[in-house]
Design a protein around this motif. Structure first.
Motif, PDB file in Angstrom:
ATOM      1  N   MET A  53       0.855  -1.171   0.000  1.00 18.28           N
ATOM      2  CA  MET A  53       0.000   0.000   0.000  1.00 18.28           C
ATOM      3  C   MET A  53       0.894   1.223   0.000  1.00 18.28           C
ATOM      4  SD  MET A  53      -3.444   1.244   1.420  1.00 18.28           S
ATOM      5  CE  MET A  53      -4.014  -0.240   0.770  1.00 18.28           C
ATOM      6  N   ASP A  54       0.787   2.044  -1.008  1.00 19.04           N
ATOM      7  CA  ASP A  54       1.617   3.224  -1.188  1.00 19.04           C
ATOM      8  C   ASP A  54       0.758   4.461  -0.976  1.00 19.04           C
ATOM      9  OD1 ASP A  54       3.614   4.991  -1.939  1.00 19.04           O
ATOM     10  OD2 ASP A  54       3.317   4.673  -4.083  1.00 19.04           O
ATOM     11  N   ALA A  55       0.957   5.169   0.154  1.00 24.95           N
ATOM     12  CA  ALA A  55       0.161   6.362   0.443  1.00 24.95           C
ATOM     13  C   ALA A  55       1.056   7.442   1.040  1.00 24.95           C
ATOM     14  CB  ALA A  55      -0.968   6.033   1.406  1.00 24.95           C
ATOM     15  N   ASN A  56       0.640   8.675   0.870  1.00 20.71           N
ATOM     16  CA  ASN A  56       1.362   9.835   1.388  1.00 20.71           C
ATOM     17  C   ASN A  56       0.433  10.687   2.236  1.00 20.71           C
ATOM     18  OD1 ASN A  56       3.915   9.528  -0.148  1.00 20.71           O
ATOM     19  ND2 ASN A  56       2.541   9.775  -1.892  1.00 20.71           N
ATOM     20  N   LYS A  57       1.007  11.596   2.999  1.00 18.47           N
ATOM     21  CA  LYS A  57       0.226  12.537   3.780  1.00 18.47           C
ATOM     22  C   LYS A  57      -0.723  13.278   2.846  1.00 18.47           C
ATOM     23  CE  LYS A  57       0.690  16.423   6.908  1.00 18.47           C
ATOM     24  NZ  LYS A  57       1.618  17.301   7.623  1.00 18.47           N
ATOM     25  N   GLY A  58      -1.988  13.372   3.234  1.00 18.94           N
ATOM     26  CA  GLY A  58      -2.989  14.056   2.420  1.00 18.94           C
ATOM     27  C   GLY A  58      -3.819  13.124   1.555  1.00 18.94           C
ATOM     28  N   ASP A  59      -3.335  11.904   1.308  1.00 21.98           N
ATOM     29  CA  ASP A  59      -4.116  10.927   0.547  1.00 21.98           C
ATOM     30  C   ASP A  59      -5.300  10.456   1.385  1.00 21.98           C
ATOM     31  OD1 ASP A  59      -2.306  11.080  -1.528  1.00 21.98           O
ATOM     32  OD2 ASP A  59      -1.305   9.191  -1.041  1.00 21.98           O
ATOM     33  N   ARG A  60      -6.300   9.904   0.714  1.00 21.17           N
ATOM     34  CA  ARG A  60      -7.441   9.327   1.418  1.00 21.17           C
ATOM     35  C   ARG A  60      -7.382   7.819   1.292  1.00 21.17           C
ATOM     36  NH1 ARG A  60     -13.044  11.938   0.331  1.00 21.17           N
ATOM     37  NH2 ARG A  60     -13.027  10.327  -1.231  1.00 21.17           N
ATOM     38  N   LEU A  61      -7.742   7.128   2.375  1.00 21.06           N
ATOM     39  CA  LEU A  61      -7.865   5.678   2.355  1.00 21.06           C
ATOM     40  C   LEU A  61      -9.347   5.344   2.418  1.00 21.06           C
ATOM     41  CD1 LEU A  61      -5.105   4.614   4.908  1.00 21.06           C
ATOM     42  CD2 LEU A  61      -4.954   4.653   2.423  1.00 21.06           C
ATOM     43  N   VAL A  62      -9.788   4.471   1.537  1.00 14.94           N
ATOM     44  CA  VAL A  62     -11.163   4.011   1.528  1.00 14.94           C
ATOM     45  C   VAL A  62     -11.143   2.551   1.963  1.00 14.94           C
ATOM     46  CG1 VAL A  62     -13.231   3.638   0.138  1.00 14.94           C
ATOM     47  CG2 VAL A  62     -11.710   5.575  -0.369  1.00 14.94           C
ATOM     48  N   VAL A  63     -11.768   2.289   3.120  1.00  9.15           N
ATOM     49  CA  VAL A  63     -11.880   0.926   3.636  1.00  9.15           C
ATOM     50  C   VAL A  63     -13.297   0.466   3.332  1.00  9.15           C
ATOM     51  CG1 VAL A  63     -11.685  -0.564   5.648  1.00  9.15           C
ATOM     52  CG2 VAL A  63     -10.225   1.471   5.465  1.00  9.15           C
ATOM     53  N   HIS A  64     -13.418  -0.495   2.433  1.00 14.94           N
ATOM     54  CA  HIS A  64     -14.732  -0.942   1.982  1.00 14.94           C
ATOM     55  C   HIS A  64     -15.432  -1.748   3.068  1.00 14.94           C
ATOM     56  CE1 HIS A  64     -14.047   0.564  -2.018  1.00 14.94           C
ATOM     57  NE2 HIS A  64     -12.873  -0.051  -2.037  1.00 14.94           N
ATOM     58  N   GLY A  65     -16.753  -1.574   3.159  1.00 15.70           N
ATOM     59  CA  GLY A  65     -17.557  -2.333   4.104  1.00 15.70           C
ATOM     60  C   GLY A  65     -17.442  -3.821   3.836  1.00 15.70           C
ATOM     61  N   ARG A  66     -17.444  -4.609   4.899  1.00 11.75           N
ATOM     62  CA  ARG A  66     -17.259  -6.052   4.753  1.00 11.75           C
ATOM     63  C   ARG A  66     -18.582  -6.808   4.794  1.00 11.75           C
ATOM     64  NH1 ARG A  66     -12.764  -7.706   8.857  1.00 11.75           N
ATOM     65  NH2 ARG A  66     -12.388  -9.380   7.400  1.00 11.75           N
ATOM     66  N   ILE A  67     -19.668  -6.092   5.094  1.00 11.25           N
ATOM     67  CA  ILE A  67     -20.985  -6.703   5.191  1.00 11.25           C
ATOM     68  C   ILE A  67     -21.907  -5.962   4.222  1.00 11.25           C
ATOM     69  CG2 ILE A  67     -22.940  -7.138   6.735  1.00 11.25           C
ATOM     70  CD1 ILE A  67     -20.910  -6.993   9.057  1.00 11.25           C
ATOM     71  N   VAL A  68     -22.819  -6.673   3.578  1.00  8.18           N
ATOM     72  CA  VAL A  68     -23.754  -6.040   2.649  1.00  8.18           C
ATOM     73  C   VAL A  68     -24.484  -4.923   3.380  1.00  8.18           C
ATOM     74  CG1 VAL A  68     -25.829  -6.385   1.274  1.00  8.18           C
ATOM     75  CG2 VAL A  68     -24.032  -8.116   1.275  1.00  8.18           C
TER      76      VAL A  68
END
Length: 63
Positions: free
Chosen positions: A1-16
């Protein structure tokens, strides 16, 4: 996972029906561009996050 300060992380829901969690990277704590990350959610809460395979990066300046 390549991210820098200011980037957004989207963690997808694991349940419908569960909404995605979107957080902003405020500090990279691992080796350059790698987890763990200090993140801030939309309410201003900060935490340490090591993203899993259900996550993706939205780089700053890209939608």
């Amino acid at each position: 996972m390549d991210a820098n300060k200011g980037d957004r992380l989207v963690v997808h829901g694991r349940i419908v029906g569960e909404q995605d969690r979107v957080v902003e990277v405020v500090e990279v704590l691992g080796p350059p561009h790698t987890p763990p990350f200090r993140v801030r959610d939309e309410r201003g809460h900060e935490s340490i996050l090591v993203p899993g395979p259900d996550s993706e990066v939205e780089h700053r300046g890209h939608g």
